[in-house]
Design a protein around this motif. Structure first.
Motif, short mmCIF file in Angstrom:
data_model
loop_
_atom_site.label_atom_id
_atom_site.label_comp_id
_atom_site.label_asym_id
_atom_site.label_seq_id
_atom_site.Cartn_x
_atom_site.Cartn_y
_atom_site.Cartn_z
N PHE A 140 31.03 3.11 87.55
CA PHE A 140 29.82 3.05 86.72
C PHE A 140 29.59 1.65 86.17
O PHE A 140 28.47 1.14 86.15
CB PHE A 140 29.93 4.07 85.59
CG PHE A 140 28.91 3.86 84.50
CD1 PHE A 140 27.55 4.01 84.76
CD2 PHE A 140 29.29 3.48 83.22
CE1 PHE A 140 26.60 3.81 83.77
CE2 PHE A 140 28.36 3.27 82.23
CZ PHE A 140 27.01 3.44 82.50
N ALA A 157 27.81 4.97 93.90
CA ALA A 157 27.40 4.13 92.78
C ALA A 157 26.99 2.74 93.24
O ALA A 157 26.03 2.15 92.73
CB ALA A 157 28.53 4.04 91.76
N ALA A 203 20.94 2.83 85.47
CA ALA A 203 22.28 2.80 84.88
C ALA A 203 22.23 2.27 83.45
O ALA A 203 22.93 2.77 82.56
CB ALA A 203 23.21 1.94 85.74
N ALA A 257 24.49 9.43 91.59
CA ALA A 257 25.72 8.78 91.15
C ALA A 257 25.95 8.94 89.65
O ALA A 257 27.07 9.23 89.21
CB ALA A 257 25.68 7.30 91.54
N LEU A 258 24.90 8.75 88.84
CA LEU A 258 25.09 8.81 87.39
C LEU A 258 25.47 10.22 86.94
O LEU A 258 26.30 10.38 86.04
CB LEU A 258 23.82 8.34 86.69
CG LEU A 258 23.51 6.84 86.88
CD1 LEU A 258 22.12 6.51 86.39
CD2 LEU A 258 24.55 5.99 86.16
N ASP A 290 23.48 2.73 94.28
CA ASP A 290 22.53 3.29 93.30
C ASP A 290 21.95 4.61 93.78
O ASP A 290 20.75 4.88 93.64
CB ASP A 290 21.39 2.29 93.02
CG ASP A 290 21.85 1.14 92.13
OD1 ASP A 290 22.70 1.38 91.27
OD2 ASP A 290 21.35 0.01 92.32
N MET A 292 27.60 -0.74 88.30
CA MET A 292 26.21 -0.44 88.66
C MET A 292 25.27 -1.44 87.97
O MET A 292 25.50 -1.84 86.83
CB MET A 292 25.86 0.99 88.29
CG MET A 292 26.68 2.03 89.03
SD MET A 292 26.22 3.74 88.65
CE MET A 292 24.63 3.86 89.50
#
Length: 485
Positions: A316, A278, A324, A285-286, A281, A319
């Motif tokens: 999160f 995260a 994000a 990750a999301l 980026d 980010m």
């Protein structure tokens, strides 16, 4: 419509005790207008039974000391509380039991109260929370008052290796080192000075030795070894440290291993891997965050992994990319779980005008379901002010009145200054007496100077030696150079 506060130790906000416990400006104003006996009883209860939700970040001592001076209250109740037999009982909680009373005495001493200064000296010699009292004296007492305390304080530590180690730790951890320097340089007690020098040098040597014996990651560790180290002591601090180590050792070739750990590794290793991805980026990750949230939502509450989910949500929230923010809009609009809440908080902090309705809905939902003291409220309140959501003013006023947290009330005041046109002539006036310096500064910048009471309060704040510089600067900006409004 809204959940009421659940802390049974906090009186309702409409009572004198409730106002004083919250540190609201109206508490002082009502106390000065109430029968003196009633005001003294409420003030004494607050000082002896700390009402703060978090004593480490919320302020009350100057607020209570000022009211103590206004009411010309005595110190008998404070003295009885400090020297009660309960003070010597073993266990934790010394700071909560006596810290506020000692801080109030410190402010009274700064206002020239000799009796308060004497109580602090006595308690530093014999009280269980003596270090707090000593820190208060360190910034308010003179050298002549501090030097005689040295022999009694050092007598607390036996002349054994363990006693010397405890003495070194006490001197090292003191908030203010001034008393310890005075005692180490006191020519009237050469043995005391020699002991302090010896334990200080030994403490420095021990710290150097501990640094050489560190058990943390070392150069040359692999991604696998860092993830295994994270799993040895699961917890947010170890996971964060492991993520920093991964930043130093991971290469593009390690991405498949990191993705595998982030999807199916043990909780601590999984959290560290997701946090690492995260922070960079990473495109996956999301999706990894959503997978972890979906797993937690699918499990029964008794089997859910709150530690892992909290770590993933924290990753999160840190980010900063546009992707994000876009995903946060999607989650905040469609989810009412922890991930949806964190997504709304991200929009409150970083979103634009198009996110105002989502932030307002999250603010109202959080107050309605969790009450005016919920930890999740702070960024949403800030967001309502940052986005100038004027229709949020009613719920912000409710939070301002009801919350037991003076920190959250200050945030609500800041948001009201941006959203509520009645704030300058309303809550801003009350805030001039608030317990939090940041809230008094907001009031000094916004309060309408419409009556002599406000002008007089501004003048008193401008000349009070205990007032913070930021507040005084704001006050002077509202007054003419000759002191008139």
């Amino acid at each position: 419509m809204y959940v009421d506060p659940v802390d049974s130790d906090i009186a309702p906000s409409g009572t004198l005790l409730g106002l004083l416990q919250r540190g609201r400006g109206d508490g002082t104003l009502h106390a000065l207008a109430a029968p003196r006996a009633e005001a003294l009883a409420a003030l004494t209860r607050c000082v002896l039974h700390d009402p703060r939700r978090d004593w480490q970040i919320e302020h009350r001592s100057l607020y209570y000391a000022r009211l103590h001076t206004e009411l010309d209250a005595g110190l008998d109740a404070v003295e009885a509380h400090l020297f009660h037999p309960d003070d010597g009982l073993p266990g934790e909680g010394m700071e909560e039991r006596t810290g506020l009373a000692l801080s109030v005495l410190g402010h009274l001493a700064s206002y020239g109260d000799a009796a308060a200064l004497g109580l602090l000296r006595r308690y530093a010699v014999s009280g269980a929370n003596w270090q707090w009292a000593l820190d208060e004296l360190a910034v308010r007492d003179d050298d002549a008052g501090l030097r005689p305390l040295g022999p009694a304080v050092l007598a607390r530590f036996p002349r054994t290796p363990d006693g010397d180690a405890e003495l070194a730790a006490a001197a090292r951890e003191a908030f203010e080192p001034r008393p310890w320097r005075l005692w180490e340089e006191d020519p009237a007690h050469p043995a005391q000075a020699e002991r302090l020098r010896r334990v200080r040098e030994a403490g420095s040597f021990d710290r150097w030795q501990r640094q050489l014996r560190t058990s943390g990651p070392r150069p040359g560790w692999s991604v696998h070894e860092v993830l295994a180290w994270a799993q040895e002591e699961p917890g947010p601090r170890r996971e964060a440290a492991a993520a920093r180590c991964l930043a130093a050792v991971a290469t593009p070739e390690d991405r498949p291993e990191l993705l595998a750990a982030a999807r199916s590794g043990p909780d601590a290793a999984r959290a560290a891997a997701i946090r690492h991805l995260a922070e960079r980026d990473d495109p996956a990750a999301l999706d990894l965050v959503q997978e972890a949230a979906d797993e937690a939502a699918a499990l029964a509450p008794s089997a859910s992994p709150p530690g892992l989910l909290a770590s993933v949500l924290d990753a999160f929230s840190r980010m900063r990319g546009a992707a994000a923010l876009d995903r946060a809009r999607h989650w905040a609009a469609r989810r009412d779980d922890a991930l949806g809440t964190v997504a709304a908080r991200m929009l409150a902090c970083r979103g634009g005008a198009q996110d105002a309705d989502t932030v307002l809905a999250a603010l109202r939902r959080t107050v309605r379901t969790l009450g005016p003291d919920a930890d999740a409220l702070a960024p949403l309140v800030d967001g309502a002010g940052r986005l100038t959501i004027r229709c949020a003013a009613p719920v912000l006023r409710h939070i301002y009145r009801e919350t037991a947290s003076s920190q959250l009330r200050g945030r609500a005041a800041q948001a009201l200054a941006a959203t509520d046109e009645t704030f300058p002539a309303g809550f801003a006036v009350e805030c001039l007496w608030d317990c939090e310096e940041s809230t008094r500064e907001i009031a000094a910048r916004h309060a309408t100077i419409g009556d002599t009471q406000v002008v007089e309060r501004l003048r008193r704040l401008a000349t009070d030696p205990a007032e913070e510089a930021g507040v005084q600067s704001a006050v002077r900006g509202r007054l003419e150079p000759d002191g008139t409004s």
